[in-house]
Design an enzyme around this catalytic site. Structure first.
Site, PDB file in Angstrom:
ATOM      1  CD  GLN A  55      -2.942 -11.497  -3.411  1.00  0.00           C
ATOM      2  OE1 GLN A  55      -2.555 -12.661  -3.357  1.00  0.00           O
ATOM      3  NE2 GLN A  55      -3.506 -10.895  -2.372  1.00  0.00           N
ATOM      4  CB  SER A  84       2.793  -6.821   0.515  1.00  0.00           C
ATOM      5  OG  SER A  84       2.416  -6.520   1.828  1.00  0.00           O
ATOM      6  N   GLY A  85       5.526  -8.094   2.135  1.00  0.00           N
ATOM      7  CA  GLY A  85       6.146  -9.260   2.736  1.00  0.00           C
ATOM      8  C   GLY A  85       5.166 -10.323   3.190  1.00  0.00           C
ATOM      9  CG  HIS A  86       1.076  -9.432   4.709  1.00  0.00           C
ATOM     10  ND1 HIS A  86      -0.224  -9.891   4.650  1.00  0.00           N
ATOM     11  CD2 HIS A  86       1.075  -8.198   4.170  1.00  0.00           C
ATOM     12  CE1 HIS A  86      -0.986  -8.964   4.096  1.00  0.00           C
ATOM     13  NE2 HIS A  86      -0.230  -7.934   3.798  1.00  0.00           N
ATOM     14  CB  CYS A 144      -7.994  -4.150   2.201  1.00  0.00           C
ATOM     15  SG  CYS A 144      -6.350  -4.875   2.255  1.00  0.00           S
ATOM     16  CB  THR A 165      -0.951   0.003   1.212  1.00  0.00           C
ATOM     17  OG1 THR A 165      -1.870  -1.081   1.084  1.00  0.00           O
ATOM     18  CG2 THR A 165      -1.734   1.298   1.288  1.00  0.00           C
TER      19      THR A 165
END
Length: 384
Positions: free
Chosen positions: A188, A208-210, A335, A80
């Site tokens: 993704q 994004s790491g997660h 989200c 984000t």
């Protein structure tokens, strides 16, 4: 966490929302929290030097995934923030050059749609490309919208709700001789679909790491140079000058180390992870075919680790309730799940309202425990 830690809990099938930590990533994070806890900006002692060295290695590990240079990696809090820097960071350049058109798609994550809406409020001409019924954007739609004053094009790699791959190779080729900056929200697909992001025509990549079995709260923006020129981004936050001035603040070294390890493992284990995900997918489709499921998204473009489907006559809340205690699933983006609004992605695909209201997203990973698909089938069949 071991399988025994999850005994009695539903099997986790919401990996598009977030993934569990790889054990090796957890070990790395804890090492840099407890043992090597230094500030990577401290140059006068070995604690700082150890932290700085690990941050540099993490840059190299992230860069390897997309065939970039390590000095093109900027660490952020996640995709984000990366999206905001990539899009809003181009405002000054757009205003100076008079290039005020920004093109994106109707199926982007809110982390792209909302920054683009900010651009519109600042006088930029924003174009949202329509999608096909299969959930992907036709490159011809981009060709039709492209103008000489186009500043940026932002297209996601893989849709977070449907799992549909977007035609990045075709889009990159279309822009090969155009000056517009190409931004890809790769939350993704990074570390899963490797080839698409290695095209040097992609200027900006948000990760994004997660989403790749790394820690929450860390990500990166890859900002590729064109020749010797970096993308003309300006920071959104000021103070400290870290990350080439684009993202000031003390780096969370443990999280960065975890992201680096997660990126390294994503490349090393890509083929075995893909095989495991395809096995889960085949088992899922066999069961849902028997239930008469309608699949939302072009099956030839859907990734190995997800599926979006609707079962005629059942809404998603009823399905989620039927699976309660057996499987953790979702009916859209994590989200925006608090809003209970119909999926803007499925609406953009032109699906009937009933089908949108019945949509269920299942997503898994190589760490997913064994799924009792027959139990899921029986639970759903019982409420039809």
């Amino acid at each position: 966490m071991t399988n025994s830690d999850n005994e009695g809990r539903p099997v986790y099938l919401d990996a598009n929302a977030t993934t569990p930590l790889e054990p090796a990533v957890l070990d790395e994070v804890m090492h840099y929290f407890i043992v090597e806890f230094g500030n990577s900006g401290s140059r006068t002692h070995e604690y700082g030097q150890a932290a700085k060295s690990r941050v540099q290695r993490a840059r190299e590990q992230v860069a390897e995934v997309v065939a970039a240079h390590s000095d093109e990696v900027v660490f952020t809090s996640g995709a984000t923030e990366s999206n905001n820097i990539a899009l809003l960071g181009l405002v000054e350049h757009g205003e100076k050059t008079g290039r005020r058109r920004v093109i994106t798609t109707a199926i982007e994550h809110k982390a792209v749609i909302e920054p683009v809406e900010q651009l519109a409020r600042r006088g930029f001409d924003v174009v949202f490309l329509p999608t096909t019924a299969g959930g992907w954007v036709d490159p011809q739609a981009l060709a039709d919208a492209l103008t000489p004053d186009t500043l940026a094009v932002s297209v996601m790699q893989v849709n977070n709700e449907t799992g549909v791959r977007q035609p990045l190779a075709d889009i990159a080729e279309l822009l090969r001789d155009h000056q517009a900056y190409l931004h890809v929200d790769a939350a993704q697909g990074f570390g899963k679909e490797l080839a698409a992001l290695r095209d040097p025509r992609i200027d900006l990549i948000s990760i994004s790491g997660h989403k790749i079995y790394g820690p929450k709260g860390v990500g990166a923006l890859v900002a590729r140079r064109r020749g010797y020129k970096r993308p003309p981004l300006v920071p959104l936050v000021h103070g400290g000058g870290q990350e080439r001035g684009l993202r000031p603040g003390t780096l969370p070294v443990p999280l960065v180390a975890g992201l680096g390890t997660a990126a390294h493992l994503a490349v090393r284990d890509n083929e075995t992870r893909m095989r495991t995900c395809l096995e889960h997918k085949s088992a899922a489709l066999r069961v849902f075919d028997r239930l008469g499921a309608e699949y939302n998204g072009d099956p030839d473009r859907v990734v190995a680790h997800a599926v979006n489907l609707s079962i005629p006559g059942l809404d998603s809340e009823a399905l989620i309730l039927a699976l309660k205690g057996a499987a953790a699933v979702s009916n859209g983006s994590a989200c925006t799940s608090h809003s209970y609004e119909p999926s803007h992605v499925l609406i953009a695909m032109g699906l009937p309202v009933e089908r949108v209201q019945g949509a269920l997203r299942l997503s898994w990973s190589h760490l997913t425990a064994e799924v009792d698909w027959e139990d899921l089938h029986d639970r759903i069949a019982a409420i039809r």
